[in-house]
Design a protein around this motif. Structure first.
Motif, PDB file in Angstrom:
ATOM      1  N   UNK A  54       0.808  -1.224   0.000  1.00 58.43           N
ATOM      2  CA  UNK A  54       0.000   0.000   0.000  1.00 58.43           C
ATOM      3  C   UNK A  54       0.840   1.272   0.000  1.00 58.43           C
ATOM      4  N   UNK A  55       2.146   1.131   0.161  1.00 61.09           N
ATOM      5  CA  UNK A  55       3.047   2.283   0.073  1.00 61.09           C
ATOM      6  C   UNK A  55       3.526   2.527  -1.354  1.00 61.09           C
ATOM      7  N   UNK A  56       3.305   1.558  -2.232  1.00 66.04           N
ATOM      8  CA  UNK A  56       3.731   1.698  -3.623  1.00 66.04           C
ATOM      9  C   UNK A  56       2.928   2.805  -4.299  1.00 66.04           C
ATOM     10  N   UNK A  57       3.570   3.556  -5.197  1.00 66.39           N
ATOM     11  CA  UNK A  57       2.889   4.635  -5.910  1.00 66.39           C
ATOM     12  C   UNK A  57       3.163   4.528  -7.401  1.00 66.39           C
ATOM     13  N   UNK A  58       2.084   4.558  -8.177  1.00 62.91           N
ATOM     14  CA  UNK A  58       2.201   4.474  -9.629  1.00 62.91           C
ATOM     15  C   UNK A  58       2.167   5.873 -10.241  1.00 62.91           C
ATOM     16  N   UNK A  59       2.843   6.016 -11.340  1.00 60.88           N
ATOM     17  CA  UNK A  59       2.727   7.217 -12.162  1.00 60.88           C
ATOM     18  C   UNK A  59       2.093   6.782 -13.473  1.00 60.88           C
ATOM     19  N   UNK A  60       0.909   7.313 -13.768  1.00 61.51           N
ATOM     20  CA  UNK A  60       0.149   6.829 -14.921  1.00 61.51           C
ATOM     21  C   UNK A  60      -0.455   7.994 -15.704  1.00 61.51           C
ATOM     22  N   UNK A  61      -0.664   7.764 -16.977  1.00 66.43           N
ATOM     23  CA  UNK A  61      -1.513   8.619 -17.785  1.00 66.43           C
ATOM     24  C   UNK A  61      -2.936   8.054 -17.699  1.00 66.43           C
ATOM     25  N   UNK A  62      -3.918   8.933 -17.597  1.00 67.41           N
ATOM     26  CA  UNK A  62      -5.312   8.502 -17.576  1.00 67.41           C
ATOM     27  C   UNK A  62      -5.991   8.907 -18.875  1.00 67.41           C
ATOM     28  N   UNK A  63      -6.755   7.972 -19.448  1.00 65.73           N
ATOM     29  CA  UNK A  63      -7.409   8.212 -20.727  1.00 65.73           C
ATOM     30  C   UNK A  63      -8.887   7.862 -20.612  1.00 65.73           C
ATOM     31  N   UNK A  64      -9.732   8.800 -20.981  1.00 62.62           N
ATOM     32  CA  UNK A  64     -11.179   8.570 -21.013  1.00 62.62           C
ATOM     33  C   UNK A  64     -11.553   8.122 -22.427  1.00 62.62           C
ATOM     34  N   UNK A  65     -11.964   6.864 -22.570  1.00 65.13           N
ATOM     35  CA  UNK A  65     -12.279   6.301 -23.890  1.00 65.13           C
ATOM     36  C   UNK A  65     -13.783   6.166 -24.114  1.00 65.13           C
ATOM     37  N   UNK A  66     -14.577   6.851 -23.300  1.00 60.36           N
ATOM     38  CA  UNK A  66     -16.035   6.706 -23.390  1.00 60.36           C
ATOM     39  C   UNK A  66     -16.648   7.465 -24.559  1.00 60.36           C
ATOM     40  N   UNK A  67     -15.922   8.411 -25.102  1.00 62.24           N
ATOM     41  CA  UNK A  67     -16.455   9.205 -26.215  1.00 62.24           C
ATOM     42  C   UNK A  67     -16.114   8.539 -27.544  1.00 62.24           C
ATOM     43  N   UNK A  68     -17.081   8.508 -28.422  1.00 64.71           N
ATOM     44  CA  UNK A  68     -16.873   7.833 -29.707  1.00 64.71           C
ATOM     45  C   UNK A  68     -15.921   8.603 -30.614  1.00 64.71           C
ATOM     46  N   UNK A  69     -15.958   9.955 -30.515  1.00 68.75           N
ATOM     47  CA  UNK A  69     -15.179  10.764 -31.451  1.00 68.75           C
ATOM     48  C   UNK A  69     -13.671  10.622 -31.216  1.00 68.75           C
ATOM     49  N   UNK A  70     -13.261  10.720 -29.961  1.00 70.34           N
ATOM     50  CA  UNK A  70     -11.822  10.691 -29.684  1.00 70.34           C
ATOM     51  C   UNK A  70     -11.571  10.327 -28.224  1.00 70.34           C
ATOM     52  N   UNK A  71     -10.355   9.877 -27.951  1.00 66.91           N
ATOM     53  CA  UNK A  71      -9.931   9.603 -26.580  1.00 66.91           C
ATOM     54  C   UNK A  71      -9.489  10.897 -25.916  1.00 66.91           C
ATOM     55  N   UNK A  72      -9.836  11.039 -24.634  1.00 64.35           N
ATOM     56  CA  UNK A  72      -9.477  12.252 -23.892  1.00 64.35           C
ATOM     57  C   UNK A  72      -8.377  11.917 -22.896  1.00 64.35           C
ATOM     58  N   UNK A  73      -7.201  12.537 -23.061  1.00 65.67           N
ATOM     59  CA  UNK A  73      -6.084  12.343 -22.133  1.00 65.67           C
ATOM     60  C   UNK A  73      -6.216  13.391 -21.024  1.00 65.67           C
ATOM     61  N   UNK A  74      -6.336  12.912 -19.809  1.00 62.49           N
ATOM     62  CA  UNK A  74      -6.630  13.805 -18.684  1.00 62.49           C
ATOM     63  C   UNK A  74      -5.494  14.800 -18.444  1.00 62.49           C
ATOM     64  N   UNK A  75      -4.250  14.411 -18.681  1.00 62.05           N
ATOM     65  CA  UNK A  75      -3.138  15.333 -18.413  1.00 62.05           C
ATOM     66  C   UNK A  75      -3.183  16.531 -19.361  1.00 62.05           C
ATOM     67  N   UNK A  76      -3.812  16.354 -20.541  1.00 60.03           N
ATOM     68  CA  UNK A  76      -3.962  17.496 -21.441  1.00 60.03           C
ATOM     69  C   UNK A  76      -4.926  18.516 -20.847  1.00 60.03           C
ATOM     70  N   UNK A  77      -5.980  18.031 -20.186  1.00 57.32           N
ATOM     71  CA  UNK A  77      -6.946  18.937 -19.555  1.00 57.32           C
ATOM     72  C   UNK A  77      -6.288  19.709 -18.422  1.00 57.32           C
ATOM     73  N   UNK A  78      -5.413  19.018 -17.674  1.00 56.82           N
ATOM     74  CA  UNK A  78      -4.804  19.649 -16.505  1.00 56.82           C
ATOM     75  C   UNK A  78      -3.604  20.517 -16.865  1.00 56.82           C
ATOM     76  N   UNK A  79      -3.158  20.483 -18.111  1.00 54.55           N
ATOM     77  CA  UNK A  79      -1.959  21.229 -18.503  1.00 54.55           C
ATOM     78  C   UNK A  79      -2.132  22.727 -18.301  1.00 54.55           C
ATOM     79  N   UNK A  80      -3.357  23.240 -18.545  1.00 56.48           N
ATOM     80  CA  UNK A  80      -3.562  24.682 -18.404  1.00 56.48           C
ATOM     81  C   UNK A  80      -3.383  25.129 -16.953  1.00 56.48           C
ATOM     82  N   UNK A  81      -3.700  24.264 -16.005  1.00 51.89           N
ATOM     83  CA  UNK A  81      -3.502  24.632 -14.602  1.00 51.89           C
ATOM     84  C   UNK A  81      -2.021  24.633 -14.232  1.00 51.89           C
TER      85      UNK A  81
END
Length: 816
Positions: free
Chosen positions: A781-808
């Motif tokens: 439980x001390x292990x920590x992963x570094x991952x990209x998260x991708x929302x694939x629920x939209x038919x048009x395109x995959x949404x990479x969450x880190x792109x959304x957070x880049x502006x912040x």
């Protein structure tokens, strides 16, 4: 492996009309047959070869075909008759005949969400008064033609779940045959055929029931609980109706609308009606035509009225596109009492003008629902409240202040010192009389009719308590197979599997529902504990003194409305009314309520041993991770900000659900025992209604314990009485909560706005995680992963969450 659909009926028919025998090979050598009119030795040799191939046994009915396919000759009929005598090569066992085979299939129909295999023998015996052959559970493959067999716990092959084959195929394991996602019912299909045959004045599409398991509704009218008129609230329903109402008001207000001529008015015609009191135009359907007036039913509002023909206008075609919004439902559990005046009156009082939550149990022309009032601090189950209106108050427990009662039965003692008592009364005697009749009735019946196949919260049914059937109310559901119940007349709560429940036979239903609960919940006078719970020793002391004793006496304290319990041995003495002779006083004089120290100091030697044992217990509790760049399906259970969130691997979600069901059954049946709780220990803890695997983060002085849910990543505060040792069986599945951070950015601090945006995009959602790196720790439980998260629920395109957070990130870097 699943049989093709078109083979199923053929297989079932084949099983019914052919021999109900199965046989198994023996390890002894062959013996020559004597006197048979065929080559017995050759046939026996062939059969032995077949049994080597089919080591788990084979149906006798299949043997001729297999024999013919392998040896290009027919199996002699005489050989089939002689099989039972060939004990040196095989054992012929009668598993179950066609009737019993049908009974097994009947049981699975009753449990469309699956049935634990271990429950089969008792369920079969209780239902049909027939013993299930013991080898069936040892060789579950014998049932493969009747059902799908699933093993959710690979380490324990005896824990299998059986699904009815015809409705389980093609559906994911725990979602099989979910009644809320079922296809159109036969009743609905029949109704649609009838509608097509009957000519209609105007075409209006039918209203679709919401796909969700629950929906907000407005109750419009109720004169019968089997035909409650409601309107669904939300997009596509009430919102669409409001939009149409505004458009109709504008349309019929700006121009001279054409009134309907008397000759065109007919029963069934849908018209527009001006309601002057409300300055509105509503859709209505004609139900009766009179000389100058009409009786109409407002199709979106559920009520009827008699109106003047002068207020009726032609309804434009565009206003027929929206389905009629007023629809019917029926209240689960109240079907036999749908027109009882007390029930209807209570229902109208509770629902008038309120928006409620409808849990949809069964779809169809008239959905079966449970209604909840969510406006109060505690959710109110309206079905259950209405059911209580059937109770005869004269049969309630005759509890009066400052009175003494003899022959009291104490049925349970809770961890907070609350006790449940049964008092001799007319209602208590009547209840026992009916339950005894039900016992005899069940013994005389051989049917699956009384199995509970549609459990829901608030349902009253029967379950075994100390070997006898007792009334219970379902209080909570854990998935589709495990549920919590409360024994109404005993005060005991338990967790059971659905197969342990029985419906109350119709013959006894009205009489039994008329009896109020016979379990009186009480507290002992002058015994108050500031931390809210008793010590385990105090609870055990009182249980040993009074539980299962039938000759206690008690007195109601006038000032506090609490109880004083008197020990059985002094109940007939002259000091019965003397509080100093009560068990309350005896307990107060002991040291049973002295709190145990919050921290137990141990020697360094014991601490070392504890660490070693702890490490041994945690072996195998780690995930096998993929290499960098690999993808895995995950569910985000907790999201604080991009630098800290918790993932659950999707592939093991089903195993976690099954394990938690098992934990509920195990721990809710296990009495609490004194447990020394310390920081960094792993235990099981009850959080709300579920048992979780937790890591102890700290022990507080008020008896509360801070824990971390190892499978969900949440921090909780629970009472020390809700902590149990985590047994080995529940340590096999790796902890499912994986701590992670978002790859592609490393800000020092996230703003509240950025955290909210991130949480809204990922929390409680199924995503794809692409593994970037793994930072190991001392424990899993001390292990920590570094991952990209991708929302694939939209038919048009995959949404990479880190792109959304880049502006912040840019905003943070631009700050001075």
């Amino acid at each position: 492996m699943t049989l093709p659909a078109h083979f199923q009926k053929e297989v079932q028919a084949h099983l019914s009309r052919n021999s109900p025998y199965t046989f198994f090979s023996q390890s002894e050598g062959l013996a020559s047959g004597k006197g048979e009119p065929y080559n017995a030795e050759q046939v026996q040799a062939h059969i032995k070869e077949i049994l080597v191939k089919y080591s788990n046994g084979i149906w006798v009915s299949k043997l001729p075909r297999i024999y013919r396919d392998l040896y290009k000759e027919d199996l002699p009929v005489e050989a089939i008759k002689d099989l039972e005598t060939w004990t040196h090569i095989c054992i012929v066992e009668k598993t179950y005949g066609s009737n019993a085979s049908d009974s097994l299939k009947e049981l699975l129909v009753k449990y469309p969400n699956g049935l634990w295999a271990h429950a089969l023998p008792k369920l079969f015996q209780d239902t049909y008064n027939t013993k299930l052959p013991g080898h069936v559970l040892e060789k579950l493959d014998l049932l493969s033609e009747l059902c799908i067999i699933d093993y959710p716990m690979p380490d324990n092959p005896k824990r299998a779940i059986l699904y009815k084959r015809s409705c389980a195929e093609g559906v994911e394991k725990d979602e099989n045959c979910n009644r809320r996602n079922s296809s159109t019912s036969e009743e609905e299909r029949t109704q649609k055929k009838e509608v097509k045959r009957r000519p209609s004045v105007q075409e209006v599409s039918s209203l679709h029931i919401p796909k969700e398991e629950s929906s907000n509704v407005l109750v419009l009218e109720a004169t019968n609980t089997n035909q409650v008129m409601i309107r669904y609230i939300g997009e596509g329903y009430s919102q669409a109706l409001e939009s149409m109402d505004d458009e109709m008001r504008e349309f019929y207000g700006l121009e001279e609308s054409r009134q309907v001529s008397s000759s065109a008015l007919c029963i069934g015609k849908v018209v527009a009606v001006r309601v002057e009191d409300e300055d509105a135009i509503l859709r209505a359907q004609v139900s009766e035509v009179m000389s100058d007036e009409l009786k109409v039913k407002y199709v979106d509002h559920g009520f009827s009225a008699v109106i003047s023909k002068s207020k009726v206008f032609e309804l434009q075609e565009k206003f027929l596109k929206l389905p009629f919004q007023a629809t019917k439902c029926k209240l689960a559990g109240l079907e036999p009492f749908s027109q009882v005046p007390a029930v209807i009156s209570k229902f109208e009082t509770m629902t008038s003008g309120r928006i409620l939550l409808a849990e949809i149990l069964e779809r169809g022309p008239t959905p079966l629902v449970v209604l909840y009032d969510m406006s109060q601090d505690d959710d109110v189950n309206i079905n259950a409240v209405c059911m209580r209106e059937l109770q005869d108050k004269t049969l309630a427990c005759p509890l009066q202040v400052n009175s003494v009662y003899m022959n009291v039965i104490v049925t349970s003692v809770c961890s907070d010192g609350t006790i449940c008592c049964q008092l001799p009364s007319k209602g208590f005697a009547r209840m026992n009389e009916i339950l005894e009749k039900i016992e005899k009735y069940f013994h005389s019946q051989v049917t699956s009719e009384f199995l509970v196949s549609r459990p829901f919260c608030g349902k009253v049914c029967l379950a075994r308590f100390k070997g006898k059937w007792s009334r219970v109310e379902i209080t909570n559901l854990h998935g589709s197979r495990v549920l919590d119940i409360r024994f109404i007349d005993v005060g005991v709560q338990a967790s059971v599997e659905v197969f342990e429940l029985r419906e109350i036979p119709t013959t006894f239903l009205c009489d039994l529902m008329a009896i109020p609960p016979q379990g009186v919940k009480c507290c002992l006078a002058d015994l108050c504990v500031s931390v809210g719970c008793w010590t385990a020793d105090a609870v055990q002391w009182l249980r040993e003194k009074v539980v299962n004793t039938t000759d206690c006496s008690m007195k109601v304290n006038y000032r506090t409305l609490l109880l004083a319990i008197f020990a059985p041995e002094i109940m007939f003495s002259n000091t019965l009314h003397d509080p100093s002779r009560s068990l309350n006083h005896q307990m107060a004089q002991t040291d049973l309520f002295k709190q145990q120290p919050d921290v137990v100091l141990t020697s360094q030697r014991f601490l070392l041993l504890l660490v070693l044992v702890f490490a041994e217990c945690c072996r195998g509790l780690t995930h096998v991770f993929l290499h960098s760049g690999s993808n895995m399906d995950v569910f985000v259970s907790v999201a604080c900000h991009p630098g800290h969130f918790v993932l659950q691997p999707w592939r093991d979600t089903y195993k976690l659900v099954v394990m938690m069901e098992e934990m509920i059954l195990y721990y809710n049946k296990t009495e609490e025992k004194p447990l020394n709780i310390a920081k960094n220990q792993i235990h099981a803890a009850k959080v709300e209604n579920n048992w979780h695997r937790v890591l102890v983060k700290g022990v507080l002085t008020n008896g509360m314990v801070s824990v971390y849910e190892l499978d969900y990543g949440k921090h909780e505060l629970v009472s020390c009485t809700q902590i149990r040792p985590l047994i080995k069986e529940f340590r096999q599945l790796p902890f499912q909560g994986l701590t992670a951070q978002l790859a592609g950015m490393k800000p020092k601090q996230w703003s509240e706005e950025a955290s909210i945006v991130f949480r809204n995009h990922v929390e409680k959602k199924a995503l794809v995680a692409q593994l970037e790196a793994v930072e190991e720790g001392a424990n899993s439980w001390d292990r920590k992963l570094t991952v990209f998260l991708v929302d694939t629920s939209q038919e048009e395109k995959d949404v990479w969450v880190h792109d959304i957070m880049a502006e912040f990130v840019d905003e943070l870097s631009n700050e001075p």
